[in-house]
Write an enzyme that holds these catalytic residues in place. Structure first.
Site, PDB file in Angstrom:
ATOM      1  CB  CYS A 238      -0.880  -0.024   1.248  1.00  0.00           C
ATOM      2  SG  CYS A 238      -1.952   1.411   1.407  1.00  0.00           S
ATOM      3  CG  HIS A 343      -6.753   2.251  -0.951  1.00  0.00           C
ATOM      4  ND1 HIS A 343      -6.866   0.945  -1.372  1.00  0.00           N
ATOM      5  CD2 HIS A 343      -5.785   2.248   0.003  1.00  0.00           C
ATOM      6  CE1 HIS A 343      -6.001   0.195  -0.709  1.00  0.00           C
ATOM      7  NE2 HIS A 343      -5.342   0.969   0.132  1.00  0.00           N
ATOM      8  CD  GLU A 346      -7.099  13.834  -0.855  1.00  0.00           C
ATOM      9  OE1 GLU A 346      -7.819  13.491   0.088  1.00  0.00           O
ATOM     10  OE2 GLU A 346      -6.106  14.583  -0.709  1.00  0.00           O
ATOM     11  CG  HIS A 469       2.367   3.833   3.151  1.00  0.00           C
ATOM     12  ND1 HIS A 469       1.137   4.408   2.882  1.00  0.00           N
ATOM     13  CD2 HIS A 469       3.273   4.808   2.987  1.00  0.00           C
ATOM     14  CE1 HIS A 469       1.307   5.675   2.575  1.00  0.00           C
ATOM     15  NE2 HIS A 469       2.589   5.939   2.628  1.00  0.00           N
ATOM     16  CG  ASN A 470       1.264  -1.689   4.725  1.00  0.00           C
ATOM     17  OD1 ASN A 470       1.669  -0.901   5.565  1.00  0.00           O
ATOM     18  ND2 ASN A 470      -0.014  -1.929   4.540  1.00  0.00           N
ATOM     19  CG  MET A 521     -12.071  11.585   2.573  1.00  0.00           C
ATOM     20  SD  MET A 521     -13.788  11.087   2.333  1.00  0.00           S
ATOM     21  CE  MET A 521     -14.383  11.018   4.003  1.00  0.00           C
ATOM     22  CG  HIS A 544       1.518   5.336   6.959  1.00  0.00           C
ATOM     23  ND1 HIS A 544       1.221   5.405   8.301  1.00  0.00           N
ATOM     24  CD2 HIS A 544       0.462   4.710   6.380  1.00  0.00           C
ATOM     25  CE1 HIS A 544       0.046   4.852   8.522  1.00  0.00           C
ATOM     26  NE2 HIS A 544      -0.450   4.427   7.387  1.00  0.00           N
ATOM     27  N   GLY A 545       1.161   8.662   7.496  1.00  0.00           N
ATOM     28  CA  GLY A 545      -0.098   9.390   7.378  1.00  0.00           C
ATOM     29  C   GLY A 545      -0.552   9.873   8.732  1.00  0.00           C
TER      30      GLY A 545
END
Length: 621
Positions: A238, A343, A346, A469-470, A521, A544-545
């Site tokens: 991912c 997922h 954007e 990421h993974n 979002m 990662h986020g």
């Protein structure tokens, strides 16, 4: 759903993905009565039960119960399916809360584990030491058998979420098998062959086996060192890809609704979505082996795209023969699809430039510049690879006498056949994910070209970078003054190599590897770069986020999808979503503050902020 119903019934299928219900119709359908056209609940039950038993081994339907509410014209069906992967469900710690994307609830090693130590919250906290305002250490003894200490990075704004998890665990005495992130970090520190420390980044939270945001490295020269699918995750590779353009907000703003719709039309999204790029079984095998080289050869990627991709978009260890037929069957129709969950695709605007020199090297030279961010992974193929590996490693653990603190930490020695097979299959799934993001890049470029009447190269739609990421990779790192070859597991964390590292592109040699941090979002995203300190402390890794702050179940219960979509509209964000009733799971309220996460990484010196981006259009599954 029957035609006389005003609303469809929500059907939730646990552990089974991509089930499609199809009723065969004869040629006289147009002349058939309304009653004959209705899909009866019994037909739906039969189809689901058949697919569970025939297409999703090792599941077996053991009970079907239907409760009919005639007043509401509603039928609630409970289908109980037994999994042969785990038989001792009372003893096995089950994954709860739906925090980790795609993780099954009952796929865990059923063999012996080390008994946990029961303590009060205050006693547990005595093992956690604050080293700096943003760095904490977990001392040996926190869980049995720790070979190294644990470390996690959070600031004062984030520490409460970590300690609240631990407090809940102590108060409930681990009821339901839930393990807080700090326990999982420590359990990883007890795995054979681990070196230096078990590290967690600021976005860490409880996951399957490993915490999400956990980084751990194992000495390849140590015959006892292990590889664990839980340290990679179920959505293998991912990751996030960022494209730049030469467009500005002034160019895109007036047409963002049309552009969002065009992206939604071009890129298949949602659970069970099927790709539009023609792919045969032979093509899939080649893509699994070649990664982005296949995309370049087939004309779906530019040659320069792979230069700005981690591993240049291809892991050479990949072996398609180690990927099961079931995994290939799931992956074949999904190539070039976004999927669902967290997922997204954007359209973003450069909101702030923190490092002008680094941003210029990436082709970002002004505030207001338009970028496109794509976040997706290996879809059902990667999930099946992980599930298959967990099953095979159960045998390896019993044979080799491997005992862990948590059944979800199923593992095998790196040198074992099971370990080698998993790494080969994981590499193939990683290649699939890069091809998947490349295919969506191709589709996004087509959408922009159609909207603005120019080919993508004239819009300067080049890849800034593509990060994973993974994943687990063989890398060289300094350990206690010696250069060692390590297998580095990064789960929900991003590689962040410093300037002058030989594995980053020539374009970024003087600034460090770009790191893409996706928001949620409606919230901002970031571009960072790696640092030497991050290389020394975290095996060249960073966040990662945002990281989840509450489970998907809690988000669905506490938030309204109308409210979430309304807030996005108030912010002027165009949104296209395949499953509106699932957007609550990905609402900003469900996540940590991404700014606090990135600020912690900056303050700790493990990465540097370069660009801040804000969304103006969101496409989700």
């Amino acid at each position: 759903k029957s035609e006389e119903m005003s609303e469809p019934i929500d059907v939730v299928i646990e552990n089974i993905s991509d089930i499609h219900l199809k009723r065969e119709r004869d040629e006289s359908e147009d002349t058939a009565s309304d009653d004959s056209k209705r899909v009866k609940s019994g037909e739906v039950i039969d189809v689901i039960a058949k697919k569970i038993t025939e297409e999703n081994p090792p599941f077996t339907v053991v009970a079907i119960e239907e409760n009919i509410n005639s007043e509401r014209r509603e039928s609630v069906v409970n289908i109980t399916a037994k999994s042969s992967v785990t038989t001792d469900t009372t003893a096995a710690p089950l994954y709860v809360g739906g925090i980790e994307e795609g993780a099954p609830k009952e796929t865990a090693y059923k063999g012996p584990v080390i008994a946990p130590i029961v303590r009060t919250f205050e006693e547990e906290m005595s093992y956690i030491k604050k080293l700096t305002p943003w760095k904490y250490e977990i001392s040996k003894g926190f869980v049995p058998g720790m070979n190294v200490e644990g470390t996690f990075y959070v600031n004062d704004a984030l520490i409460g979420l970590i300690t609240d998890e631990l407090r809940h665990h102590c108060e409930t005495k681990g009821y339901g098998g839930f393990l807080p992130a700090v326990k999982q970090i420590a359990n990883v520190a007890a795995l054979p062959g681990i070196v230096k420390r078990s590290v967690a980044l600021p976005d860490c939270h409880s996951g399957y086996g490993f915490a999400i945001g956990n980084v751990a490295a194992f000495d390849m020269a140590n015959p006892d060192s292990i590889v664990s699918p839980g340290g990679v995750g179920f959505d293998i590779n991912c990751g996030v890809r960022l494209l730049r353009t030469n467009l500005t907000e002034a160019d895109v703003g007036p047409v963002k609704e049309q552009l969002a719709q065009s992206l939604f039309d071009h890129i298949p999204v949602g659970v069970g979505s099927k790709g539009v790029i023609p792919t045969t079984a032979a093509d899939l095998d080649e893509a699994l082996e070649m990664g982005m080289d296949w995309s370049v050869r087939e004309g779906y990627a530019w040659a320069e795209d792979k230069e700005h991709c981690e591993e240049y978009g291809r892991m050479l260890e990949a072996d398609p023969t180690k990927v099961s037929k079931r995994a290939k069957k799931r992956g074949l129709p999904q190539l070039g699809t976004l999927g669902a969950g967290n997922h997204y695709c954007e359209i973003q605007v450069v909101d702030e430039i923190c490092d002008k020199h680094a941003a210029a090297r990436m082709g970002i030279d002004k505030v207001g510049q338009i970028c496109v961010m794509i976040h997706s992974g290996s879809r059902g193929l990667g999930h099946q690879v992980a599930t298959d590996a967990l099953t095979s490693m159960e045998t390896a653990m019993a044979r080799d006498g491997l005992v862990t603190n948590d059944r979800q930490l199923a593992c095998a020695r790196i040198s074992s056949q099971e370990g080698k097979d998993y790494l080969s299959a994981m590499a193939a799934a990683a290649n699939y994910a890069w091809v998947n993001r490349s295919s969506m890049t191709f589709l996004a470029r087509q959408a922009f070209a159609k909207q603005f009447g120019k080919p993508p190269d004239q819009l300067d739609m080049h890849v800034i970078y593509d990060v994973s990421h993974n994943i687990a990779k063989v890398e060289q790192h300094m350990v206690e003054g010696d250069l060692k070859t390590l297998l580095v597991h990064r789960k929900g964390s991003t590689r962040a190599f410093p300037p002058h590292h030989p594995l980053i592109p020539a374009d970024y040699q003087f600034i460090g590897q770009p790191v893409l941090i996706g928001g949620t979002m409606g919230t901002c995203s970031y571009v960072l770069t790696g640092t030497q300190q991050g290389m020394e402390e975290c095996f060249g890794s960073t966040c990662h986020g945002a990281g989840r702050a509450q489970s998907r179940n809690k988000s669905r219960k506490s938030l309204s999808y109308q409210d979430v979509l309304g807030k996005l509209a108030e912010q002027g964000i165009a949104i296209r979503v395949a499953s509106p009733k699932l957007v609550m799971e990905e609402a900003p309220e469900s996540y940590k503050d991404v700014c606090a996460v990135v600020d912690t990484c900056q303050a700790a010196g493990i990465s540097n902020k370069v660009i801040k981006l804000r969304p103006i259009a969101v496409v989700k599954g």
